[in-house]
Design a protein around this motif. Structure first.
Motif, PDB file in Angstrom:
ATOM      1  N   ASP A  52       0.854  -1.180   0.000  1.00  0.00           N
ATOM      2  CA  ASP A  52       0.000   0.000   0.000  1.00  0.00           C
ATOM      3  C   ASP A  52       0.897   1.238   0.000  1.00  0.00           C
ATOM      4  O   ASP A  52       1.721   1.412   0.895  1.00  0.00           O
ATOM      5  N   LEU A  53       0.714   2.107  -0.998  1.00  0.00           N
ATOM      6  CA  LEU A  53       1.571   3.282  -1.106  1.00  0.00           C
ATOM      7  C   LEU A  53       0.943   4.540  -0.515  1.00  0.00           C
ATOM      8  O   LEU A  53       1.462   5.645  -0.740  1.00  0.00           O
ATOM      9  N   GLU A  54      -0.102   4.410   0.253  1.00  0.00           N
ATOM     10  CA  GLU A  54      -0.693   5.601   0.871  1.00  0.00           C
ATOM     11  C   GLU A  54       0.325   6.362   1.724  1.00  0.00           C
ATOM     12  O   GLU A  54       0.368   7.595   1.694  1.00  0.00           O
ATOM     13  N   PRO A  55       1.196   5.669   2.497  1.00  0.00           N
ATOM     14  CA  PRO A  55       2.174   6.423   3.295  1.00  0.00           C
ATOM     15  C   PRO A  55       3.434   6.822   2.538  1.00  0.00           C
ATOM     16  O   PRO A  55       4.381   7.326   3.144  1.00  0.00           O
ATOM     17  N   LEU A  56       3.457   6.637   1.207  1.00  0.00           N
ATOM     18  CA  LEU A  56       4.680   6.892   0.455  1.00  0.00           C
ATOM     19  C   LEU A  56       5.237   8.306   0.638  1.00  0.00           C
ATOM     20  O   LEU A  56       6.468   8.467   0.708  1.00  0.00           O
ATOM     21  N   PRO A  57       4.410   9.362   0.731  1.00  0.00           N
ATOM     22  CA  PRO A  57       5.000  10.692   0.928  1.00  0.00           C
ATOM     23  C   PRO A  57       5.922  10.768   2.139  1.00  0.00           C
ATOM     24  O   PRO A  57       6.955  11.463   2.093  1.00  0.00           O
ATOM     25  N   TRP A  58       5.588  10.053   3.213  1.00  0.00           N
ATOM     26  CA  TRP A  58       6.475  10.070   4.381  1.00  0.00           C
ATOM     27  C   TRP A  58       7.848   9.515   4.013  1.00  0.00           C
ATOM     28  O   TRP A  58       8.877  10.076   4.387  1.00  0.00           O
ATOM     29  N   TYR A  59       7.885   8.415   3.262  1.00  0.00           N
ATOM     30  CA  TYR A  59       9.151   7.779   2.907  1.00  0.00           C
ATOM     31  C   TYR A  59       9.957   8.650   1.936  1.00  0.00           C
ATOM     32  O   TYR A  59      11.195   8.666   1.996  1.00  0.00           O
ATOM     33  N   VAL A  60       9.274   9.367   1.059  1.00  0.00           N
ATOM     34  CA  VAL A  60       9.980  10.286   0.165  1.00  0.00           C
ATOM     35  C   VAL A  60      10.560  11.445   0.976  1.00  0.00           C
ATOM     36  O   VAL A  60      11.699  11.859   0.751  1.00  0.00           O
ATOM     37  N   ALA A  61       9.774  11.971   1.926  1.00  0.00           N
ATOM     38  CA  ALA A  61      10.278  13.045   2.782  1.00  0.00           C
ATOM     39  C   ALA A  61      11.487  12.568   3.588  1.00  0.00           C
ATOM     40  O   ALA A  61      12.472  13.304   3.754  1.00  0.00           O
ATOM     41  N   PHE A  62      11.417  11.334   4.084  1.00  0.00           N
ATOM     42  CA  PHE A  62      12.564  10.792   4.796  1.00  0.00           C
ATOM     43  C   PHE A  62      13.769  10.676   3.857  1.00  0.00           C
ATOM     44  O   PHE A  62      14.909  10.974   4.248  1.00  0.00           O
ATOM     45  N   GLY A  63      13.539  10.238   2.613  1.00  0.00           N
ATOM     46  CA  GLY A  63      14.630  10.142   1.651  1.00  0.00           C
ATOM     47  C   GLY A  63      15.285  11.494   1.404  1.00  0.00           C
ATOM     48  O   GLY A  63      16.516  11.589   1.298  1.00  0.00           O
ATOM     49  N   ALA A  64      14.488  12.563   1.331  1.00  0.00           N
ATOM     50  CA  ALA A  64      15.041  13.903   1.146  1.00  0.00           C
ATOM     51  C   ALA A  64      15.859  14.318   2.363  1.00  0.00           C
ATOM     52  O   ALA A  64      16.943  14.907   2.237  1.00  0.00           O
ATOM     53  N   PHE A  65      15.352  14.000   3.552  1.00  0.00           N
ATOM     54  CA  PHE A  65      16.068  14.282   4.802  1.00  0.00           C
ATOM     55  C   PHE A  65      17.404  13.538   4.840  1.00  0.00           C
ATOM     56  O   PHE A  65      18.459  14.119   5.116  1.00  0.00           O
ATOM     57  N   LYS A  66      17.367  12.257   4.540  1.00  0.00           N
ATOM     58  CA  LYS A  66      18.579  11.434   4.561  1.00  0.00           C
ATOM     59  C   LYS A  66      19.608  11.944   3.561  1.00  0.00           C
ATOM     60  O   LYS A  66      20.802  12.089   3.899  1.00  0.00           O
ATOM     61  N   LEU A  67      19.180  12.251   2.350  1.00  0.00           N
ATOM     62  CA  LEU A  67      20.117  12.717   1.336  1.00  0.00           C
ATOM     63  C   LEU A  67      20.694  14.074   1.717  1.00  0.00           C
ATOM     64  O   LEU A  67      21.890  14.335   1.500  1.00  0.00           O
TER      65      LEU A  67
END
Length: 371
Positions: free
Chosen positions: A312-327
């Protein structure tokens, strides 16, 4: 976390002409002759591959053939991110699965051949796509579509591997993975700041606010899988004759057991669309060819992954935001090492001013989704 460097066409790489520390051809050759059982390795030469922002990689050539040597950065204590044992273990364990990986040929826990843990793997020929595609490769929109679909398919295949069945049941602690990741990269940020990188009070405040927002809204993990940790198009080596085939996935130094959507989220941060919001455009500090006609766009990548994985990709924005934070934190760390004189100034080329746009992207995605 390796960054795009100087990979090209020959063996998936283009050698950097400047000499790098960390390996001696005579010592490496003698060690290979002993471990691979062929004295022709005594006549070895070394060519560094990439810019050396992370683990160091060398092409070793001899009359016996060519292989690739991986070792940790010179002058740094080998932390988990530079753990050669973990990297060679995951590559060895994935051999025979649908995930294409190079074959590990020999390993060392320390001492010879480089006075540090290292391993040698086969040299796989192919193409590593960077900001500009090699002339004559993936020239049609259909070929580019197939290349991007192959990237999604291999990620789905990785996340479908039974880690217990391939001997990786103890490869990480998947429970609480994302909470630990937020804390880990927040700690890395504090270390970069303490190294004296030039950041404004606003940058500090906004990055801290993003870390707090991520920690306060942790999504429930749907599945525990092997995660690559830095999955992107230029960490994959594509077939020179068939852009729709990936011959090897590279740079496993951040791999562990965890939440597979972390891989997808970071992949989408690296991804470039031809027509995207100015906030996404401003974060383009890492080269990528995916804005070229024919490549799937960011939403199509997400849909293809969902179809293949069943997640389920409903929470995907959180993971993208985390990816931006990590990078953002990774790039800050590189700039800190440049400032401290730990690595050449060239390793920070193009990265100045990269932190703020990525932090802004993280806030944007949390508020607006993947628009």
């Amino acid at each position: 976390m390796a960054l795009p460097s100087d990979r090209g066409v020959t063996g998936g790489t283009r050698s950097v002409p400047d000499a790098h520390p960390g390996a001696d051809a005579a010592v490496v050759g003698a060690w290979l002759a002993e471990h691979l059982g062929d004295s022709a390795w005594l006549q070895s030469s070394l060519s560094p591959i990439g810019a050396g922002r992370s683990n160091l990689t060398y092409r070793v050539d001899s009359p016996a053939g060519a292989v690739v040597l991986r070792r940790p950065p010179v002058g740094e204590v080998a932390a988990t991110a530079h753990d050669m044992g973990r990297e060679q273990r995951v590559i060895s364990s994935l051999a025979g699965t649908p995930v294409p990986v190079p074959r590990v040929l020999a390993t060392s826990a320390g001492g010879p051949p480089v006075d540090a843990p290292c391993f040698v793997m086969e040299l796989v020929d192919g193409i590593v796509p960077l900001g500009e595609l090699p002339p004559g490769w993936a020239t049609t929109e259909d070929e580019r579509r197939r290349a991007s679909q192959a990237l999604v398919d291999v990620l789905v295949a990785l996340h479908a591997v039974d880690h217990n069945a391939v001997g990786l049941g103890d490869f990480g602690r998947p429970e609480g993975f994302m909470a630990r990741q937020v804390r880990r990269w927040n700690t890395q940020w504090e270390q970069a700041r303490s190294a004296g990188i030039p950041v404004t009070e606003e940058t500090v405040a906004e990055l801290t606010r993003l870390a707090d927002a991520l920690a306060a809204a942790l999504p429930a993990t749907q599945r525990h899988t092997i995660v690559h940790g830095d999955y992107r198009i230029d960490n994959c080596l594509f077939d020179a004759a068939d852009p729709g085939r990936i011959r090897a996935v590279l740079d496993w130094e951040l791999s562990t057991l965890g939440d597979p959507l972390a891989d997808l989220g970071l992949l989408l941060v690296y991804w470039r669309d031809a027509d995207e919001h100015p906030i996404w455009q401003a974060s383009r500090h890492i080269p990528s060819p995916t804005q070229l006609p024919g490549f799937l766009d960011r939403s199509d990548v997400a849909r293809a992954y969902a179809a293949g994985s069943g997640l389920d990709l409903e929470p995907l924005p959180w993971y993208v935001a985390f990816g931006a934070f990590k990078l953002a934190v990774v790039l800050a760390g590189i700039l800190a090492r440049v400032r401290a004189g730990m690595v050449p100034v060239s390793m920070g080329a193009g990265l100045e001013g990269s932190v703020d746009p990525l932090v802004a992207l993280g806030h944007h995605v949390l508020a607006e989704g993947l628009t």
